[in-house]
Design an enzyme around this catalytic site. Sequence first.
Site, PDB file in Angstrom:
ATOM      1  N   HIS A   7     -10.011  -1.038  -7.216  1.00 18.80           N
ATOM      2  CA  HIS A   7      -9.684   0.116  -6.363  1.00 18.80           C
ATOM      3  C   HIS A   7      -8.806   1.124  -7.098  1.00 18.80           C
ATOM      4  CE1 HIS A   7      -8.963   2.339  -2.714  1.00 18.80           C
ATOM      5  NE2 HIS A   7      -7.661   2.119  -2.755  1.00 18.80           N
ATOM      6  N   ASP A  14       0.840  -1.199   0.000  1.00 27.01           N
ATOM      7  CA  ASP A  14       0.000   0.000   0.000  1.00 27.01           C
ATOM      8  C   ASP A  14       0.877   1.252   0.000  1.00 27.01           C
ATOM      9  OD1 ASP A  14      -2.048   1.797   0.314  1.00 27.01           O
ATOM     10  OD2 ASP A  14      -2.944   0.821   2.046  1.00 27.01           O
TER      11      ASP A  14
HETATM   12  C1  HEM Z   1      -9.681   0.074   3.161  1.00 28.20           C
HETATM   13  C2  HEM Z   1      -8.981   1.128   2.869  1.00 28.20           C
HETATM   14  C3  HEM Z   1      -7.949   1.131   1.788  1.00 28.20           C
HETATM   15  C4  HEM Z   1      -7.034   0.183   1.467  1.00 28.20           C
HETATM   16  C5  HEM Z   1      -6.776  -1.153   2.145  1.00 28.20           C
HETATM   17  C6  HEM Z   1      -6.305   0.676   0.309  1.00 28.20           C
HETATM   18  C7  HEM Z   1      -5.300  -0.011  -0.330  1.00 28.20           C
HETATM   19  C8  HEM Z   1      -4.702   0.397  -1.512  1.00 28.20           C
HETATM   20  C9  HEM Z   1      -3.749  -0.380  -2.265  1.00 28.20           C
HETATM   21  C10 HEM Z   1      -3.248  -1.758  -1.873  1.00 28.20           C
HETATM   22  C11 HEM Z   1      -3.399   0.334  -3.353  1.00 28.20           C
HETATM   23  C12 HEM Z   1      -2.453  -0.080  -4.493  1.00 28.20           C
HETATM   24  C13 HEM Z   1      -1.032   0.306  -4.297  1.00 28.20           C
HETATM   25  C14 HEM Z   1      -0.772   1.774  -4.146  1.00 28.20           C
HETATM   26  O1  HEM Z   1      -0.593   2.494  -5.123  1.00 28.20           O
HETATM   27  O2  HEM Z   1      -0.768   2.212  -3.014  1.00 28.20           O
HETATM   28  C15 HEM Z   1      -4.106   1.583  -3.285  1.00 28.20           C
HETATM   29  C16 HEM Z   1      -4.004   2.597  -4.207  1.00 28.20           C
HETATM   30  C17 HEM Z   1      -4.636   3.795  -4.100  1.00 28.20           C
HETATM   31  N1  HEM Z   1      -5.570   4.152  -3.162  1.00 28.20           N
HETATM   32 FE1  HEM Z   1      -6.217   3.023  -1.620  1.00 28.20          FE
HETATM   33  N2  HEM Z   1      -6.799   1.914  -0.034  1.00 28.20           N
HETATM   34  C18 HEM Z   1      -7.811   2.219   0.841  1.00 28.20           C
HETATM   35  C19 HEM Z   1      -8.581   3.364   0.841  1.00 28.20           C
HETATM   36  C20 HEM Z   1      -8.404   4.416  -0.017  1.00 28.20           C
HETATM   37  C21 HEM Z   1      -9.156   5.634   0.020  1.00 28.20           C
HETATM   38  C22 HEM Z   1     -10.267   5.954   1.017  1.00 28.20           C
HETATM   39  C23 HEM Z   1      -8.655   6.435  -0.975  1.00 28.20           C
HETATM   40  C24 HEM Z   1      -9.043   7.841  -1.391  1.00 28.20           C
HETATM   41  C25 HEM Z   1     -10.105   8.474  -0.980  1.00 28.20           C
HETATM   42  C26 HEM Z   1      -7.594   5.697  -1.643  1.00 28.20           C
HETATM   43  C27 HEM Z   1      -6.845   6.176  -2.686  1.00 28.20           C
HETATM   44  C28 HEM Z   1      -5.923   5.452  -3.387  1.00 28.20           C
HETATM   45  C29 HEM Z   1      -5.182   5.964  -4.526  1.00 28.20           C
HETATM   46  C30 HEM Z   1      -5.237   7.386  -5.095  1.00 28.20           C
HETATM   47  C31 HEM Z   1      -4.378   4.917  -4.982  1.00 28.20           C
HETATM   48  C32 HEM Z   1      -3.405   4.953  -6.170  1.00 28.20           C
HETATM   49  C33 HEM Z   1      -4.126   4.619  -7.446  1.00 28.20           C
HETATM   50  C34 HEM Z   1      -3.141   4.575  -8.618  1.00 28.20           C
HETATM   51  O3  HEM Z   1      -2.667   5.645  -8.984  1.00 28.20           O
HETATM   52  O4  HEM Z   1      -2.883   3.472  -9.107  1.00 28.20           O
HETATM   53  N3  HEM Z   1      -7.471   4.480  -1.039  1.00 28.20           N
HETATM   54  N4  HEM Z   1      -4.908   1.589  -2.157  1.00 28.20           N
END
Ligand code: HEM
Length: 310
Positions: free
Chosen positions: A220, A147
């Site tokens: 996601h 993450d």
């Molecule tokens: C249960 C809560 C969450 C989990 C477990 C989670 C997990 C992850 C994971 C594993 C990734 C892919 C790797 C990375 O680029 O970091 C990711 C990407 C991302 N997440 Fe989350 N996330 C959560 C909540 C959120 C929320 C609430 C937001 C925004 C409001 C968010 C925004 C993003 C963004 C902007 C990316 C990058 C997308 C990209 O450019 O590929 N995430 N998240």
Amino acid sequence: MIEPQAVLAPLSRAALVLVVTVHDGDEAASRTRDLCGDLSGLVRSVGFRDLDAQLSCVVGFGAAAWSRIFDSPAPRRLHKLPAIRGEKHEAPSTPGDVVFHIRAGRPDLCFELATQILTRLSGAATPVDETQGFRFFDFRDLLGFVDGTENPTGDASAKAALIGAEDPDFAGGSYLVVQKYLHDLDAWNRLPVEAQNRVIGRDKLSNVEMPDEVTPSSAHRMLTTIKDADGNEIKIMRDNMPFGSPAAGEFGTYFIGYAASPTVIEQMLRNMFIGDPTGNYDRILDFSRAVTGSLFFVPSLTLLDTLGDS
Ligand code: HEM
């Protein structure tokens, strides 16, 4: 020269996020202001005991608190985080006047600073949430995925997270959204890894992005990729931390997102909860329940010192 708070500090081994509500009245407001003025000194006092651990603390203020604490105009875009209701899942909006996002290489420094802060605020504020987060292996969340990979770096991180010339009075500041998510790990772990990969849009083991052609539009990473009118991606800085208690069966992700404008994070949340298009919601939510949610304004260090002196 405007100096930001430690918004852009790197992902740490330990973090503690403290959210408090400030009591009504001048006395509580003045004690909170005093703490703002002394916060850098407190961080130095605790942090100097192990400089390698790089203790930092970012403080932010909620919309309901700003005008009660400071006799100074509120930032234009500061408002209460709206609750977002999708057909199946809901992101709540919960109380929070002041947030402290504490990071360090060791949990004891975070613990000590939080204790010092709450001692200073005793009788003036009530903690409504304290979450102690930890690094889990190679930056994995408790769903088992790495993450933070797509966080912007270098100049791009400042552009994503810090207010610039578009709002000169608040330049060097940032907007911070925090949300506490609880995972249903039994249900998640029953899902085959290939299906989990499709929920996130990456390969769990290697952390490599799935090709766009085979990534579901509900993944996601697809729903959280936001573009401006010219097709350029608008990034945010994420500092998510795993937390939990195996004995209590609690497994969570504390979402911590900084952005130059709150509308970017709110758009991501709408995409996740309502869906894009409507109904095409983020399947991560079938296994993760948001139980808190608040928006804060994080002033620059320069402005914070002025506010603390007022
Ligand atoms: C249960 C809560 C969450 C989990 C477990 C989670 C997990 C992850 C994971 C594993 C990734 C892919 C790797 C990375 O680029 O970091 C990711 C990407 C991302 N997440 Fe989350 N996330 C959560 C909540 C959120 C929320 C609430 C937001 C925004 C409001 C968010 C925004 C993003 C963004 C902007 C990316 C990058 C997308 C990209 O450019 O590929 N995430 N998240």
